[in-house]
Design a protein around this motif. Structure first.
Motif, mmCIF file in Angstrom:
data_model
loop_
_atom_site.group_PDB
_atom_site.id
_atom_site.type_symbol
_atom_site.label_atom_id
_atom_site.label_comp_id
_atom_site.label_asym_id
_atom_site.label_seq_id
_atom_site.Cartn_x
_atom_site.Cartn_y
_atom_site.Cartn_z
ATOM 1 N N GLY A 1 -9.302 -2.130 5.324
ATOM 2 C CA GLY A 1 -9.909 -3.126 4.453
ATOM 3 C C GLY A 1 -9.140 -3.353 3.164
ATOM 4 N N GLU A 2 -8.257 -2.410 2.809
ATOM 5 C CA GLU A 2 -7.505 -2.501 1.559
ATOM 6 C C GLU A 2 -6.081 -3.008 1.748
ATOM 7 O OE1 GLU A 2 -7.507 1.438 -0.015
ATOM 8 O OE2 GLU A 2 -9.699 1.645 0.094
ATOM 9 N N ALA B 1 -11.683 1.978 5.894
ATOM 10 C CA ALA B 1 -11.499 1.796 4.447
ATOM 11 C C ALA B 1 -10.059 1.405 4.129
ATOM 12 C CB ALA B 1 -11.874 3.086 3.716
ATOM 13 N N VAL B 2 -9.102 2.050 4.811
ATOM 14 C CA VAL B 2 -7.693 1.713 4.594
ATOM 15 C C VAL B 2 -7.398 0.304 5.092
ATOM 16 C CG1 VAL B 2 -5.310 2.313 5.161
ATOM 17 C CG2 VAL B 2 -6.976 4.113 4.691
ATOM 18 N N ARG C 1 -2.029 6.725 0.583
ATOM 19 C CA ARG C 1 -3.385 6.287 0.968
ATOM 20 C C ARG C 1 -3.619 6.527 2.442
ATOM 21 N NH1 ARG C 1 -7.739 6.165 1.881
ATOM 22 N NH2 ARG C 1 -9.338 4.561 1.576
ATOM 23 N N MET D 1 0.842 -1.194 0.000
ATOM 24 C CA MET D 1 0.000 0.000 0.000
ATOM 25 C C MET D 1 0.881 1.249 0.000
ATOM 26 S SD MET D 1 -2.916 1.250 2.718
ATOM 27 C CE MET D 1 -4.223 0.266 1.987
ATOM 28 N N GLU E 1 -2.568 -4.856 2.501
ATOM 29 C CA GLU E 1 -2.076 -6.229 2.411
ATOM 30 C C GLU E 1 -1.746 -6.747 3.808
ATOM 31 O OE1 GLU E 1 -1.813 -8.193 -0.243
ATOM 32 O OE2 GLU E 1 -2.761 -6.618 -1.455
ATOM 33 N N THR F 1 -0.252 -4.776 7.575
ATOM 34 C CA THR F 1 -1.328 -4.415 8.488
ATOM 35 C C THR F 1 -0.816 -3.698 9.725
ATOM 36 O OG1 THR F 1 -2.641 -6.316 7.780
ATOM 37 C CG2 THR F 1 -3.251 -5.289 9.854
#
Length: 506
Positions: free
Chosen positions: A31-32, A28-29, A5, A1, A34, A38
Protein backbone atom coordinates in the motif's frame (compact mmCIF):
# COMPACT_ATOMS: atom_id res chain seq x y z
CA UNK A 1 10.89 2.83 -1.09
CA UNK A 2 13.78 1.84 1.15
CA UNK A 3 14.88 -1.80 1.23
CA UNK A 4 14.69 -1.55 5.02
CA UNK A 5 10.88 -1.33 4.80
CA UNK A 6 10.67 -4.63 2.94
CA UNK A 7 13.17 -6.25 5.31
CA UNK A 8 11.11 -5.14 8.32
CA UNK A 9 7.91 -6.54 6.80
CA UNK A 10 9.66 -9.80 5.94
CA UNK A 11 10.78 -10.09 9.55
CA UNK A 12 7.25 -9.41 10.80
CA UNK A 13 5.85 -12.11 8.51
CA UNK A 14 8.50 -14.59 9.62
CA UNK A 15 7.87 -13.88 13.30
CA UNK A 16 4.20 -14.91 13.28
CA UNK A 17 2.31 -18.10 12.45
CA UNK A 18 -0.87 -16.09 11.91
CA UNK A 19 -1.78 -16.00 8.22
CA UNK A 20 -3.82 -12.85 8.82
CA UNK A 21 -0.83 -11.10 10.39
CA UNK A 22 1.45 -12.16 7.52
CA UNK A 23 -1.02 -10.76 5.00
CA UNK A 24 -1.30 -7.50 6.90
CA UNK A 25 2.47 -7.08 7.08
CA UNK A 26 2.87 -7.53 3.34
CA UNK A 27 -0.23 -5.53 2.41
CA UNK A 28 1.06 -2.53 4.38
CA UNK A 29 4.19 -2.41 2.22
CA UNK A 30 2.24 -2.86 -1.01
CA UNK A 31 0.00 0.00 0.00
CA UNK A 32 2.99 2.32 0.45
CA UNK A 33 5.19 1.43 -2.52
CA UNK A 34 5.55 3.73 -5.51
CA UNK A 35 4.04 2.35 -8.77
CA UNK A 36 7.45 2.13 -10.46
CA UNK A 37 8.73 -0.16 -7.69
CA UNK A 38 5.68 -2.39 -7.32
CA UNK A 39 7.12 -5.32 -9.25
CA UNK A 40 10.36 -5.35 -7.26
CA UNK A 41 8.52 -4.97 -3.94
CA UNK A 42 6.13 -7.82 -4.70
CA UNK A 43 8.98 -10.13 -5.69
CA UNK A 44 11.04 -9.26 -2.62
CA UNK A 45 8.05 -9.68 -0.31
CA UNK A 46 7.66 -13.23 -1.60
CA UNK A 47 11.35 -13.88 -0.94
CA UNK A 48 12.39 -13.94 -4.58
CA UNK A 49 14.45 -11.90 -7.02
CA UNK A 50 13.35 -10.83 -10.48
CA UNK A 51 16.65 -12.15 -11.85
CA UNK A 52 16.55 -15.90 -12.58
CA UNK A 53 20.27 -16.21 -11.84
CA UNK A 54 22.84 -13.86 -10.33
CA UNK A 55 25.92 -16.09 -10.25
CA UNK A 56 26.10 -15.54 -6.48
CA UNK A 57 26.19 -18.50 -4.14
CA UNK A 58 26.72 -19.19 -0.47
CA UNK A 59 30.51 -19.19 -0.77
CA UNK A 60 30.62 -15.70 -2.24
CA UNK A 61 28.38 -14.44 0.59
CA UNK A 62 29.92 -16.37 3.49
CA UNK A 63 31.89 -13.33 4.71
CA UNK A 64 30.02 -10.04 4.77
CA UNK A 65 31.70 -6.61 4.77
CA UNK A 66 31.17 -4.16 7.66
CA UNK A 67 27.53 -3.03 7.54
CA UNK A 68 26.25 0.52 7.20
CA UNK A 69 25.01 2.25 10.33
CA UNK A 70 21.84 3.66 8.76
CA UNK A 71 19.59 2.35 5.96
CA UNK A 72 19.97 4.13 2.61
CA UNK A 73 19.37 1.50 -0.07
CA UNK A 74 16.32 2.00 -2.30
CA UNK A 75 14.53 -0.99 -3.87
CA UNK A 76 15.29 0.33 -7.34
CA UNK A 77 19.00 0.59 -6.56
CA UNK A 78 19.17 -2.99 -5.28
CA UNK A 79 17.33 -4.36 -8.30
CA UNK A 80 19.53 -2.45 -10.75
CA UNK A 81 22.71 -3.59 -8.98
CA UNK A 82 21.62 -7.23 -9.10
CA UNK A 83 20.63 -6.83 -12.74
CA UNK A 84 24.15 -5.64 -13.57
CA UNK A 85 25.65 -8.51 -11.58
CA UNK A 86 23.42 -11.08 -13.32
CA UNK A 87 24.74 -10.26 -16.81
CA UNK A 88 28.45 -10.37 -15.95
CA UNK A 89 30.21 -13.05 -17.97
CA UNK A 90 33.57 -13.94 -19.47
CA UNK A 91 37.13 -13.34 -18.25
CA UNK A 92 37.27 -11.27 -15.09
CA UNK A 93 33.55 -11.63 -14.39
CA UNK A 94 34.08 -13.48 -11.11
CA UNK A 95 36.21 -10.67 -9.69
CA UNK A 96 33.82 -8.04 -11.05
CA UNK A 97 30.86 -9.86 -9.49
CA UNK A 98 32.62 -10.08 -6.11
CA UNK A 99 33.45 -6.38 -6.20
CA UNK A 100 29.92 -5.41 -7.18
CA UNK A 101 28.24 -7.45 -4.47
CA UNK A 102 30.67 -6.13 -1.84
CA UNK A 103 29.89 -2.58 -2.90
CA UNK A 104 26.17 -3.29 -2.57
CA UNK A 105 26.50 -4.97 0.82
CA UNK A 106 28.68 -2.20 2.26
CA UNK A 107 25.71 0.14 1.83
CA UNK A 108 23.38 -2.27 3.64
CA UNK A 109 22.71 -2.37 7.36
CA UNK A 110 23.32 -5.62 9.25
CA UNK A 111 19.63 -6.59 8.96
CA UNK A 112 19.60 -5.76 5.25
CA UNK A 113 22.80 -7.74 4.69
CA UNK A 114 21.34 -10.84 6.31
CA UNK A 115 18.13 -10.51 4.30
CA UNK A 116 20.02 -9.98 1.03
CA UNK A 117 22.16 -13.03 1.72
CA UNK A 118 19.03 -15.06 2.45
CA UNK A 119 17.19 -13.96 -0.70
CA UNK A 120 20.28 -14.46 -2.87
CA UNK A 121 20.69 -18.03 -1.59
CA UNK A 122 16.98 -18.91 -1.53
CA UNK A 123 16.65 -19.03 2.24
CA UNK A 124 14.04 -16.40 3.05
CA UNK A 125 11.72 -18.30 5.40
CA UNK A 126 8.80 -15.97 6.10
CA UNK A 127 5.91 -18.15 5.02
CA UNK A 128 4.95 -15.64 2.32
CA UNK A 129 4.10 -18.08 -0.42
CA UNK A 130 2.13 -17.01 -3.47
CA UNK A 131 -1.23 -17.58 -1.77
CA UNK A 132 -0.31 -15.20 1.07
CA UNK A 133 1.04 -12.58 -1.32
CA UNK A 134 -2.15 -12.80 -3.38
CA UNK A 135 -4.23 -12.07 -0.29
CA UNK A 136 -1.94 -9.16 0.52
CA UNK A 137 -2.33 -7.76 -3.01
CA UNK A 138 -6.11 -8.02 -2.73
CA UNK A 139 -6.10 -6.24 0.64
CA UNK A 140 -3.76 -3.47 -0.53
CA UNK A 141 -5.69 -2.89 -3.76
CA UNK A 142 -9.14 -3.27 -2.18
CA UNK A 143 -10.29 -5.94 -4.66
CA UNK A 144 -11.62 -9.49 -4.19
CA UNK A 145 -8.93 -12.10 -3.59
CA UNK A 146 -10.73 -14.46 -5.99
CA UNK A 147 -10.04 -12.01 -8.80
CA UNK A 148 -6.35 -11.81 -7.87
CA UNK A 149 -6.04 -15.61 -7.71
CA UNK A 150 -7.68 -16.17 -11.07
CA UNK A 151 -5.52 -13.53 -12.74
CA UNK A 152 -2.39 -15.10 -11.20
CA UNK A 153 -3.43 -18.52 -12.48
CA UNK A 154 -3.95 -17.22 -15.99
CA UNK A 155 -0.86 -15.06 -16.14
CA UNK A 156 1.39 -17.56 -14.40
CA UNK A 157 2.84 -14.81 -12.18
CA UNK A 158 1.62 -13.41 -8.88
CA UNK A 159 4.26 -10.66 -9.13
CA UNK A 160 2.89 -9.55 -12.51
CA UNK A 161 -0.64 -9.58 -11.14
CA UNK A 162 0.41 -7.50 -8.12
CA UNK A 163 1.79 -4.88 -10.47
CA UNK A 164 -1.40 -4.75 -12.53
CA UNK A 165 -3.70 -4.74 -9.49
CA UNK A 166 -1.90 -1.94 -7.67
CA UNK A 167 -1.33 0.23 -10.73
CA UNK A 168 -4.54 -0.31 -12.71
CA UNK A 169 -7.12 -1.90 -10.42
CA UNK A 170 -9.78 -4.58 -10.65
CA UNK A 171 -10.93 -3.86 -14.21
CA UNK A 172 -7.43 -4.49 -15.55
CA UNK A 173 -7.20 -7.74 -13.60
CA UNK A 174 -10.55 -8.82 -14.94
CA UNK A 175 -9.22 -8.41 -18.47
CA UNK A 176 -6.44 -10.92 -17.85
CA UNK A 177 -7.55 -14.09 -19.57
CA UNK A 178 -6.06 -17.15 -21.08
CA UNK A 179 -3.74 -16.09 -23.88
CA UNK A 180 -2.49 -18.65 -26.35
CA UNK A 181 1.29 -18.43 -26.15
CA UNK A 182 1.39 -17.52 -22.45
CA UNK A 183 1.44 -20.55 -20.11
CA UNK A 184 -0.93 -20.90 -17.18
CA UNK A 185 -0.24 -22.68 -13.93
CA UNK A 186 -1.22 -26.36 -14.25
CA UNK A 187 -4.02 -27.94 -12.28
CA UNK A 188 -2.71 -30.32 -9.61
CA UNK A 189 -4.00 -33.46 -7.93
CA UNK A 190 -4.41 -34.37 -4.27
CA UNK A 191 -3.90 -37.97 -3.09
CA UNK A 192 -5.93 -40.91 -1.84
CA UNK A 193 -4.80 -44.38 -0.71
CA UNK A 194 -7.27 -46.31 -2.89
CA UNK A 195 -9.56 -45.90 -5.89
CA UNK A 196 -12.76 -46.12 -3.84
CA UNK A 197 -11.62 -43.30 -1.56
CA UNK A 198 -10.56 -41.22 -4.55
CA UNK A 199 -13.95 -41.65 -6.25
CA UNK A 200 -15.74 -40.62 -3.06
CA UNK A 201 -13.51 -37.57 -2.79
CA UNK A 202 -13.64 -36.44 -6.43
CA UNK A 203 -17.17 -37.36 -7.54
CA UNK A 204 -19.27 -38.63 -4.62
CA UNK A 205 -22.28 -40.61 -5.86
CA UNK A 206 -21.45 -39.93 -9.52
CA UNK A 207 -19.43 -41.39 -12.33
CA UNK A 208 -15.79 -40.32 -12.34
CA UNK A 209 -13.12 -40.12 -14.99
CA UNK A 210 -10.30 -42.57 -14.26
CA UNK A 211 -7.14 -41.47 -16.10
CA UNK A 212 -3.98 -43.52 -16.39
CA UNK A 213 -1.27 -41.72 -14.40
CA UNK A 214 1.67 -41.45 -16.78
CA UNK A 215 5.12 -41.06 -15.24
CA UNK A 216 6.55 -38.57 -17.71
CA UNK A 217 7.25 -34.85 -18.01
CA UNK A 218 4.17 -32.65 -17.58
CA UNK A 219 3.80 -30.47 -20.66
CA UNK A 220 1.52 -27.59 -21.61
CA UNK A 221 1.45 -27.08 -25.37
CA UNK A 222 0.24 -23.87 -27.04
CA UNK A 223 -0.40 -23.60 -30.76
CA UNK A 224 -1.26 -20.47 -32.69
CA UNK A 225 -1.31 -21.14 -36.40
CA UNK A 226 1.98 -22.83 -37.28
CA UNK A 227 3.69 -21.67 -34.09
CA UNK A 228 3.85 -24.41 -31.43
CA UNK A 229 5.43 -23.81 -28.01
CA UNK A 230 5.87 -26.14 -25.03
CA UNK A 231 6.25 -25.46 -21.30
CA UNK A 232 6.87 -27.65 -18.25
CA UNK A 233 4.76 -27.61 -15.07
CA UNK A 234 7.17 -25.02 -13.66
CA UNK A 235 6.54 -22.86 -16.78
CA UNK A 236 10.02 -23.33 -18.25
CA UNK A 237 9.90 -23.36 -22.05
CA UNK A 238 11.29 -26.56 -23.64
CA UNK A 239 10.00 -26.20 -27.21
CA UNK A 240 13.41 -26.75 -28.82
CA UNK A 241 13.92 -30.00 -26.91
CA UNK A 242 10.75 -31.72 -28.14
CA UNK A 243 10.52 -31.43 -31.93
CA UNK A 244 8.41 -34.61 -32.05
CA UNK A 245 5.76 -32.98 -29.84
CA UNK A 246 5.84 -29.84 -32.00
CA UNK A 247 5.25 -32.01 -35.06
CA UNK A 248 2.41 -34.00 -33.44
CA UNK A 249 0.52 -30.89 -32.29
CA UNK A 250 1.25 -29.06 -35.55
CA UNK A 251 -0.55 -31.83 -37.45
CA UNK A 252 -3.83 -31.42 -35.54
CA UNK A 253 -6.85 -29.91 -37.28
CA UNK A 254 -6.96 -26.69 -35.29
CA UNK A 255 -5.49 -23.20 -35.53
CA UNK A 256 -5.40 -22.25 -31.84
CA UNK A 257 -4.91 -24.79 -29.05
CA UNK A 258 -3.79 -25.13 -25.45
CA UNK A 259 -3.27 -28.76 -24.40
CA UNK A 260 -2.31 -30.32 -21.07
CA UNK A 261 -0.49 -33.63 -21.02
CA UNK A 262 2.65 -35.68 -20.49
CA UNK A 263 5.69 -36.43 -22.63
CA UNK A 264 6.79 -40.02 -22.16
CA UNK A 265 9.71 -42.10 -23.39
CA UNK A 266 8.62 -45.57 -24.47
CA UNK A 267 10.67 -48.72 -24.94
CA UNK A 268 10.61 -50.93 -28.07
CA UNK A 269 7.84 -52.97 -26.42
CA UNK A 270 5.70 -49.86 -25.99
CA UNK A 271 6.09 -49.84 -22.21
CA UNK A 272 7.10 -46.62 -20.45
CA UNK A 273 10.78 -46.20 -19.60
CA UNK A 274 11.91 -44.98 -16.18
CA UNK A 275 11.18 -41.35 -15.41
CA UNK A 276 14.90 -40.60 -15.19
CA UNK A 277 15.32 -41.70 -18.82
CA UNK A 278 12.48 -39.45 -19.97
CA UNK A 279 13.89 -36.55 -17.95
CA UNK A 280 17.35 -37.12 -19.41
CA UNK A 281 15.96 -37.14 -22.94
CA UNK A 282 13.91 -33.98 -22.37
CA UNK A 283 16.96 -32.23 -20.93
CA UNK A 284 18.61 -32.31 -24.38
CA UNK A 285 17.40 -31.33 -27.83
CA UNK A 286 16.88 -34.03 -30.42
CA UNK A 287 18.70 -37.35 -30.21
CA UNK A 288 17.82 -40.86 -31.28
CA UNK A 289 15.24 -41.42 -28.53
CA UNK A 290 11.83 -39.87 -29.18
CA UNK A 291 9.20 -39.05 -26.61
CA UNK A 292 5.50 -39.59 -27.22
CA UNK A 293 3.00 -36.95 -26.10
CA UNK A 294 -0.20 -38.00 -24.36
CA UNK A 295 -2.86 -35.36 -23.69
CA UNK A 296 -5.57 -35.48 -21.02
CA UNK A 297 -7.05 -31.97 -21.13
CA UNK A 298 -7.66 -29.02 -23.43
CA UNK A 299 -7.92 -25.45 -22.13
CA UNK A 300 -8.54 -23.58 -25.38
CA UNK A 301 -9.59 -24.58 -28.88
CA UNK A 302 -10.04 -22.29 -31.89
CA UNK A 303 -11.06 -19.13 -30.10
CA UNK A 304 -12.96 -20.79 -27.26
CA UNK A 305 -11.62 -20.75 -23.70
CA UNK A 306 -12.57 -23.98 -21.94
CA UNK A 307 -11.20 -23.37 -18.44
CA UNK A 308 -14.69 -22.80 -17.04
CA UNK A 309 -16.31 -25.64 -18.98
CA UNK A 310 -16.99 -28.91 -17.13
CA UNK A 311 -14.32 -31.57 -17.60
CA UNK A 312 -16.72 -33.79 -19.54
CA UNK A 313 -17.06 -31.05 -22.17
CA UNK A 314 -13.29 -30.56 -22.34
CA UNK A 315 -12.76 -34.31 -22.72
CA UNK A 316 -15.14 -34.41 -25.68
CA UNK A 317 -13.40 -31.49 -27.39
CA UNK A 318 -10.06 -33.20 -26.77
CA UNK A 319 -11.25 -36.50 -28.23
CA UNK A 320 -12.52 -34.70 -31.34
CA UNK A 321 -9.15 -33.00 -31.89
CA UNK A 322 -6.46 -35.46 -30.83
CA UNK A 323 -5.99 -38.96 -32.29
CA UNK A 324 -6.34 -41.84 -29.86
CA UNK A 325 -2.62 -42.68 -29.99
CA UNK A 326 -1.94 -39.34 -28.30
CA UNK A 327 -4.70 -39.49 -25.68
CA UNK A 328 -4.05 -40.61 -22.12
CA UNK A 329 -6.20 -43.73 -21.50
CA UNK A 330 -9.40 -42.88 -19.63
CA UNK A 331 -12.40 -44.76 -18.24
CA UNK A 332 -15.58 -43.00 -17.09
CA UNK A 333 -17.47 -45.13 -14.58
CA UNK A 334 -19.34 -45.12 -11.28
CA UNK A 335 -18.25 -48.70 -10.56
CA UNK A 336 -15.49 -49.09 -8.00
CA UNK A 337 -14.82 -52.59 -9.36
CA UNK A 338 -14.32 -51.30 -12.91
CA UNK A 339 -12.12 -48.50 -11.63
CA UNK A 340 -10.00 -50.96 -9.62
CA UNK A 341 -9.61 -53.18 -12.69
CA UNK A 342 -8.55 -50.13 -14.74
CA UNK A 343 -5.92 -49.31 -12.08
CA UNK A 344 -4.64 -52.90 -12.16
CA UNK A 345 -4.35 -52.75 -15.96
CA UNK A 346 -2.47 -49.43 -15.78
CA UNK A 347 0.01 -50.89 -13.30
CA UNK A 348 0.41 -54.01 -15.44
CA UNK A 349 1.26 -51.77 -18.40
CA UNK A 350 4.05 -50.16 -16.36
CA UNK A 351 2.34 -46.92 -15.37
CA UNK A 352 2.27 -45.23 -11.93
CA UNK A 353 -1.40 -45.52 -11.13
CA UNK A 354 -4.48 -43.45 -11.92
CA UNK A 355 -5.90 -39.96 -11.42
CA UNK A 356 -9.60 -39.88 -10.53
CA UNK A 357 -11.34 -36.77 -11.88
CA UNK A 358 -14.69 -35.07 -11.42
CA UNK A 359 -16.41 -34.77 -14.84
CA UNK A 360 -18.25 -31.65 -13.62
CA UNK A 361 -15.15 -29.77 -12.44
CA UNK A 362 -13.72 -26.70 -14.13
CA UNK A 363 -9.98 -26.39 -14.73
CA UNK A 364 -8.57 -24.91 -11.51
CA UNK A 365 -5.23 -23.68 -12.76
CA UNK A 366 -2.50 -23.76 -10.14
CA UNK A 367 -4.72 -25.36 -7.50
CA UNK A 368 -4.64 -28.73 -5.76
CA UNK A 369 -8.07 -29.84 -4.62
CA UNK A 370 -10.58 -32.67 -4.57
CA UNK A 371 -11.48 -32.53 -8.28
CA UNK A 372 -8.36 -34.49 -9.26
CA UNK A 373 -7.18 -37.26 -6.93
CA UNK A 374 -4.18 -39.45 -7.69
CA UNK A 375 -3.93 -43.06 -6.56
CA UNK A 376 -0.60 -44.88 -6.53
CA UNK A 377 -0.13 -48.34 -4.99
CA UNK A 378 3.16 -47.33 -3.38
CA UNK A 379 3.22 -44.41 -0.96
CA UNK A 380 5.38 -41.61 -2.31
CA UNK A 381 6.22 -38.22 -0.86
CA UNK A 382 7.93 -35.16 -2.27
CA UNK A 383 10.34 -33.99 0.43
CA UNK A 384 13.12 -31.42 0.76
CA UNK A 385 16.76 -32.46 1.16
CA UNK A 386 18.16 -30.39 4.05
CA UNK A 387 21.49 -32.16 4.62
CA UNK A 388 23.62 -34.97 3.22
CA UNK A 389 26.31 -37.29 4.59
CA UNK A 390 29.57 -38.44 3.04
CA UNK A 391 29.39 -42.06 1.92
CA UNK A 392 31.59 -44.97 2.92
CA UNK A 393 32.70 -48.17 1.23
CA UNK A 394 31.96 -48.07 -2.48
CA UNK A 395 30.33 -44.67 -1.91
CA UNK A 396 33.43 -43.14 -0.37
CA UNK A 397 34.06 -39.69 -1.82
CA UNK A 398 30.39 -39.27 -2.76
CA UNK A 399 27.66 -37.36 -0.97
CA UNK A 400 25.24 -40.17 -0.20
CA UNK A 401 22.84 -40.37 2.74
CA UNK A 402 20.20 -37.60 2.39
CA UNK A 403 18.24 -36.00 5.24
CA UNK A 404 14.54 -35.57 4.38
CA UNK A 405 12.12 -32.92 5.64
CA UNK A 406 8.46 -32.01 5.14
CA UNK A 407 6.87 -28.55 5.25
CA UNK A 408 5.19 -27.46 8.48
CA UNK A 409 3.95 -23.91 8.17
CA UNK A 410 7.02 -21.74 7.68
CA UNK A 411 9.41 -24.47 8.78
CA UNK A 412 10.88 -27.73 7.52
CA UNK A 413 10.60 -30.73 9.84
CA UNK A 414 13.06 -33.62 9.63
CA UNK A 415 11.49 -37.05 9.04
CA UNK A 416 14.49 -39.29 8.51
CA UNK A 417 17.23 -40.09 6.02
CA UNK A 418 18.01 -42.63 3.33
CA UNK A 419 20.62 -43.81 0.86
CA UNK A 420 18.46 -46.52 -0.73
CA UNK A 421 17.53 -46.45 -4.41
CA UNK A 422 20.54 -44.41 -5.50
CA UNK A 423 22.30 -45.51 -8.69
CA UNK A 424 25.95 -44.67 -9.37
CA UNK A 425 24.77 -42.04 -11.85
CA UNK A 426 22.49 -40.50 -9.23
CA UNK A 427 25.29 -40.47 -6.64
CA UNK A 428 27.57 -38.61 -9.06
CA UNK A 429 24.82 -36.11 -9.86
CA UNK A 430 23.85 -35.42 -6.26
CA UNK A 431 27.48 -35.02 -5.18
CA UNK A 432 27.83 -32.20 -7.69
CA UNK A 433 24.40 -30.74 -6.96
CA UNK A 434 24.75 -30.77 -3.18
CA UNK A 435 28.22 -29.27 -3.35
CA UNK A 436 26.53 -26.27 -5.00
CA UNK A 437 23.88 -26.12 -2.26
CA UNK A 438 26.26 -26.62 0.69
CA UNK A 439 26.08 -24.15 3.58
CA UNK A 440 28.81 -25.92 5.58
CA UNK A 441 32.25 -27.20 4.54
CA UNK A 442 32.42 -29.96 1.89
CA UNK A 443 36.11 -30.66 2.37
CA UNK A 444 35.46 -33.79 4.40
CA UNK A 445 36.11 -32.10 7.74
CA UNK A 446 32.47 -32.67 8.65
CA UNK A 447 30.58 -35.94 8.12
CA UNK A 448 27.27 -34.11 7.62
CA UNK A 449 26.97 -31.28 5.10
CA UNK A 450 24.13 -28.78 5.61
CA UNK A 451 22.29 -27.64 2.48
CA UNK A 452 20.16 -24.76 1.31
CA UNK A 453 16.64 -26.25 1.32
CA UNK A 454 16.05 -26.09 -2.45
CA UNK A 455 16.19 -29.65 -3.81
CA UNK A 456 13.00 -31.71 -3.82
CA UNK A 457 13.21 -35.51 -4.00
CA UNK A 458 10.44 -38.06 -4.47
CA UNK A 459 10.77 -41.03 -2.14
CA UNK A 460 8.79 -44.25 -1.95
CA UNK A 461 8.12 -45.70 1.49
CA UNK A 462 6.36 -48.55 3.20
CA UNK A 463 4.57 -46.16 5.53
CA UNK A 464 5.28 -43.94 8.49
CA UNK A 465 5.52 -44.64 12.19
CA UNK A 466 5.34 -42.64 15.38
CA UNK A 467 8.78 -41.68 16.62
CA UNK A 468 9.97 -39.45 19.47
CA UNK A 469 13.33 -39.21 17.70
CA UNK A 470 12.14 -36.58 15.22
CA UNK A 471 10.50 -33.22 16.07
CA UNK A 472 7.39 -33.96 14.01
CA UNK A 473 6.74 -37.13 16.02
CA UNK A 474 6.81 -39.34 12.91
CA UNK A 475 9.48 -41.17 10.92
CA UNK A 476 9.57 -42.73 7.46
CA UNK A 477 9.63 -46.52 7.08
CA UNK A 478 12.03 -47.94 4.48
CA UNK A 479 12.27 -44.76 2.42
CA UNK A 480 14.03 -45.08 -0.96
CA UNK A 481 14.74 -42.52 -3.64
CA UNK A 482 12.51 -42.64 -6.72
CA UNK A 483 13.77 -39.51 -8.48
CA UNK A 484 14.84 -35.93 -7.95
CA UNK A 485 12.13 -33.41 -8.79
CA UNK A 486 13.77 -30.46 -10.54
CA UNK A 487 10.29 -29.45 -11.69
CA UNK A 488 9.21 -28.72 -8.13
CA UNK A 489 10.33 -26.09 -5.66
CA UNK A 490 10.47 -26.61 -1.88
CA UNK A 491 7.16 -24.75 -1.50
CA UNK A 492 5.53 -27.68 -3.38
CA UNK A 493 6.90 -30.37 -1.07
CA UNK A 494 4.47 -32.42 1.00
CA UNK A 495 3.40 -31.17 4.40
CA UNK A 496 3.78 -32.78 7.80
CA UNK A 497 -0.01 -33.08 7.85
CA UNK A 498 0.11 -35.21 4.68
CA UNK A 499 2.80 -37.41 6.22
CA UNK A 500 0.88 -37.87 9.46
CA UNK A 501 -2.20 -38.93 7.47
CA UNK A 502 -0.24 -42.09 6.53
CA UNK A 503 0.05 -43.16 10.17
CA UNK A 504 -1.78 -46.41 11.00
CA UNK A 505 -4.72 -46.07 13.40
CA UNK A 506 -3.56 -45.94 17.01
Amino acid sequence: MRLARVVRASGEAAATRSRKAKVQALAAVLGEVEPAETEVAAAYLSGRLLQRRTGLGWRSLAVLPPPADEPSLELREVHEALERISVLAGPGSQAARAAAVESLLRRATAAEQEWLRAVLTGQVRQGALDAVLQEAVAQAAGIPVTLVRRAAMLSGSTVEVATVALREGADALDRIGLTVGRPVLPMLASSAPAVAAAMTKAAPGRAAGIDTKLDGIRIQVHRRGDDVRIWTRSLDEITARLPEVVEAVGSLAADDLVLDGEALLLGPDGRPRAFQETASRVATAGGDLQVTPYFFDVLHADGHDLLDSPASRRWQVLADLVPERHLAPRLVTDSEEEAAAFLAAALQAGHEGVVVKDPEATYAAGRRGASWVKVKPVHTLDLVVVAVEWGSGRRKGRLSNIHLAARDGDSLVLLGKTFKGMTDEMLAWQTERFTELATSPVDGSSYVVSLRPEQVVEVALDGVQRSPRYPGGVALRFARVVRYRDDKGPEEADTLETVRALLPPS
